[in-house]
Design a protein around this motif. Sequence first.
Motif, mmCIF file in Angstrom:
data_model
loop_
_atom_site.group_PDB
_atom_site.id
_atom_site.type_symbol
_atom_site.label_atom_id
_atom_site.label_comp_id
_atom_site.label_asym_id
_atom_site.label_seq_id
_atom_site.Cartn_x
_atom_site.Cartn_y
_atom_site.Cartn_z
ATOM 1 N N ILE A 139 0.866 -1.175 0.000
ATOM 2 C CA ILE A 139 0.000 0.000 0.000
ATOM 3 C C ILE A 139 0.902 1.225 0.000
ATOM 4 N N TYR A 159 2.083 5.167 0.189
ATOM 5 C CA TYR A 159 1.821 6.408 0.905
ATOM 6 C C TYR A 159 2.742 7.528 0.417
ATOM 7 N N HIS A 216 2.154 -0.863 10.024
ATOM 8 C CA HIS A 216 1.759 -0.927 8.611
ATOM 9 C C HIS A 216 2.779 -1.775 7.833
ATOM 10 N N SER A 218 2.793 -1.645 3.970
ATOM 11 C CA SER A 218 2.768 -0.313 3.359
ATOM 12 C C SER A 218 4.182 0.204 3.128
#
Length: 245
Positions: free
Chosen positions: A3, A5, A81, A84
């Motif tokens: 994911i 960011y 996370h 991520s």
Amino acid sequence: MKIKYALVTGGSRGIGKAIAKQIAKDLGYHILITYLNNDEAAAQTKAEIEAETDASCETLKFDVANRNETQNVLENWQEDHPDSIIEVIVNNAGVTHDGLFMAMSENDWDQVINTSVQGFYNITKPLITPMIRQRFGRVINIVSVSGVKGTAGQTNYSAAKAAIIGATKALAKEIAKRKVTVNAVAPGFINSDMTQDLDEKELKKIIPANRFGEAQEVADLVSFLASKKANYITGEVININGGLH
């Protein structure tokens, strides 16, 4: 698949807020914004990003100038996370304490230098390795016209931003082969909290475009640099100042 960011320091207000929102809109990144004091502004920015885009937004409250604090927050976030990755870093946090150098206090010097220069190191150093490993990333440093040409009454701020310009060019050369770009954006006078006490009517006279810029204009440029359209741009300092050189 990780994911992805984008992290924007000083992202709760002004230019940082505009950048965070535009990156979310244009590029679909989930957003991390760091801030120091203003809980209300951070919450408002988070709410706006999540209402206006498909991205999520998280707020991290800490002082980028504090190395231990920054390290702890980033490590804790990464542990929470594991799937991520922070693929875009926008080093936007900065402060000003203007005054003539001969009368400048040690605190006014240290705080300005530490927020910009130490903040750049504290944020970028731990996050650059994952970018290099995955062979893609963006580091975008928000500097200033003061760092490019020097501004009387801002020796501390000019020194801080000039240091980041040098770091931008050097780091870009170190990691370009890994497809991680490093660029700086140097705004002139932009309507924001930082310029609200300036005499806009008088200062417009020295700006060829005859106006202050808008945070959105800076955000559009940063969003482009964060995109894959900017793959071949690195080590650059891009001025956005209405012709003020």
